[in-house]
Design an enzyme around this catalytic site. Structure first.
Site: not given
Ligand SMILES: *Cc1c(COP(=O)(O)O)cnc(C)c1O
Length: 471
Positions: A462, A137-138, A228, A271, A395, A85
């Site tokens: 979306f 970004f969303t 980011d 990613k 998109r 843990y």
């Molecule tokens: C996917 C993404 C996020 C959010 O990350 P999640 O792992 O999906 O929660 C943030 N910023 C960018 C540029 C992304 O592509």
């Protein structure tokens, strides 16, 4: 020659094909469906590719998020999970990997990127604040808004023009940022939100010169600069290829240098970092770290696992190291570029230059007869699925959501359908099949009629919205 796109490597010496720098050790059969089955699946999914079942999908280009193939070393790492843990040894491996390759001092693990976005937004933003960013970004913008900030897009104008060939369309416009600082005051800006590459602009990179200038501007006003870093490794390849002085520098060194101009970063490890789940947040500031390390316990889990299993952290630590290898990055971005070059050759409108993780079909030019309220990019995603079982995503106007003040649709200039390429999953032959299906839809473009939205969720619509065809 070392920095040519992989598929053209060595062509000056006669035909020398490129191949993926890995071989396949385990296979997953793909589903082949009939057109009738796909038509029925589309109705069931409300013409939203997010609502399709993956068993009905042939080549899945919905997203590059969490869809990478892990390496044999990563799978071996999964067996070394220390599921304590507290104080799991896998956490310390992860911490060391982030420190070594990204260069930040303090690490907070999170279950995925949005967990990190939530923590940093809640920690730094006060109601009434303003957050400038390069496009948006969303999930990033939503967490900033939920914490009480107003988001401001200060990306260069070229980013909104799908035909502009600017080499760094992800760059911040420092004049726009300067004007915002003058307007609202630096004390109302908790941080500048920089993303590399910029997903919503088509996977477009930020230059080293831009981040350097941005750093200087932030220093003049005492502003924090946060990154980011989700696709920053891919961004580093574009710097290597396009920016003077970086042609001979390894990706890993470019990444470190870029990050060194920022004060911290959040990461969707699903990613660049080559894992199926995971994320992290990293900062240099001791006081901010104190706060984050405390808050992570409330929302994600203890600060040495943050919502991940020990085995996930081990796979992530190994994935980080693999993700910055030049051969890997060149092949990953090279595969995307191969698909883009085929489509360009065939006269299909896509966002140029081709970005790092995806091809973005320009639905405005693909379907010039469909106005934006008929969801042209959503329509194209549905038509492509119907043609071949390939799954893409919208998109455009559906992803952009509504203005929280007026309740009106945001009407983004870019109305795109994204073909996102998972890392190390598909071969060049799959890319050929994808290109041919896009061409078939393009040949039949005049018969597309558009969609109407019949169900609209309140947040990030979306993902779950439902549509019906216009008859
Ligand atoms: C996917 C993404 C996020 C959010 O990350 P999640 O792992 O999906 O929660 C943030 N910023 C960018 C540029 C992304 O592509």
């Amino acid at each position: 020659m070392a920095h040519e796109p992989p598929h053209t490597m060595g062509q000056q010496h006669g035909r020398r094909s490129w191949a993926e720098p890995w071989k396949i050790k385990m296979v997953e059969p793909l589903a082949v469906t009939t057109r009738e089955e796909r038509a029925a699946a589309l109705v069931e999914a409300g013409y939203n590719t997010f609502l399709l079942r993956s068993r009905d999908v042939y080549i899945d280009l919905l997203t590059d998020s969490g869809t990478s193939a892990m390496s044999d070393r990563q799978w071996a790492g999964m067996m070394l999970g220390d599921e304590a843990y507290a104080g799991s040894r896998n956490f310390y491996n992860l911490e060391a990997a982030v420190q070594r390759f990204y260069g930040y001092r303090h690490i907070v693990p999170t279950h995925q990127g949005r967990g990190a976005e939530h923590l940093i937004s809640q920690t730094l933003i006060k109601p009434g604040d303003h957050v400038p960013g390069n496009m948006y970004f969303t999930t990033t913008r939503l967490h900033q808004e939920l914490a009480g900030a107003t988001f401001h897009d200060v990306i260069i104008d070229e980013a909104h023009d799908p035909e502009s060939l600017h080499p760094f369309k992800g760059n911040m416009d420092l004049a726009k940022l300067g004007a915002l600082i003058d307007e609202v005051g630096a004390d109302r800006i908790p941080y500048v939100s920089l993303a590399g590459t910029v997903n919503m602009a088509g996977g477009q990179p930020v230059s080293m010169a831009n981040v350097r200038a941005l750093r200087a501007l932030c220093d003049r006003h005492g502003l924090r600069l946060l990154l980011d870093a989700t696709r920053m490794v891919e961004n580093a390849l574009f710097i290597q290829e396009r920016e003077d002085g970086y042609g001979d520098m390894p990706i890993a060194a470019i990444l470190r240098e870029f990050c060194s101009h920022t004060d911290g970063a959040w990461m969707s490890a699903k990613k660049d970092n080559l894992v199926n789940i995971g994320g992290w947040l990293a900062v240099n500031d001791d006081a901010v770290f104190e706060e984050l390390r405390n808050l992570v316990v409330v929302y994600e889990g203890l600060h040495t696992y943050g919502g991940m299993a020990g085995r996930d952290m081990e796979a992530l630590a190994i994935g980080i190291e693999e993700s910055v290898q030049d051969e890997h990055v060149r092949s990953r971005v090279g595969q995307v570029r191969y698909l883009g070059e085929l489509l360009t050759e065939w006269g299909i409108p896509i966002v140029q230059p081709v970005g790092g993780h995806a091809i973005f079909l320009d639905a405005r030019r693909f379907y010039p007869h469909l106005e934006q309220d008929l969801f042209p990019a959503q329509t194209l995603a549905a038509e492509l699925y119907l043609d071949s079982g390939i799954r893409s995503m919208e998109r455009g106007i559906a992803s952009a959501g509504r203005d929280p003040e007026t309740g009106d649709h945001h009407r983004p200039k870019l109305e795109l359908t994204r073909l996102t390429i998972p890392r190390r999953v598909y071969t060049q032959a799959h890319m050929d099949v994808v290109a041919e299906s896009v061409k078939a839809c393009h040949d039949a473009r005049d018969s597309a009629r558009g969609l109407r939205m019949v169900y609209e969720p309140k947040y990030l619509r979306f993902f779950q919205a439902r549509f019906e065809p216009i008859s």
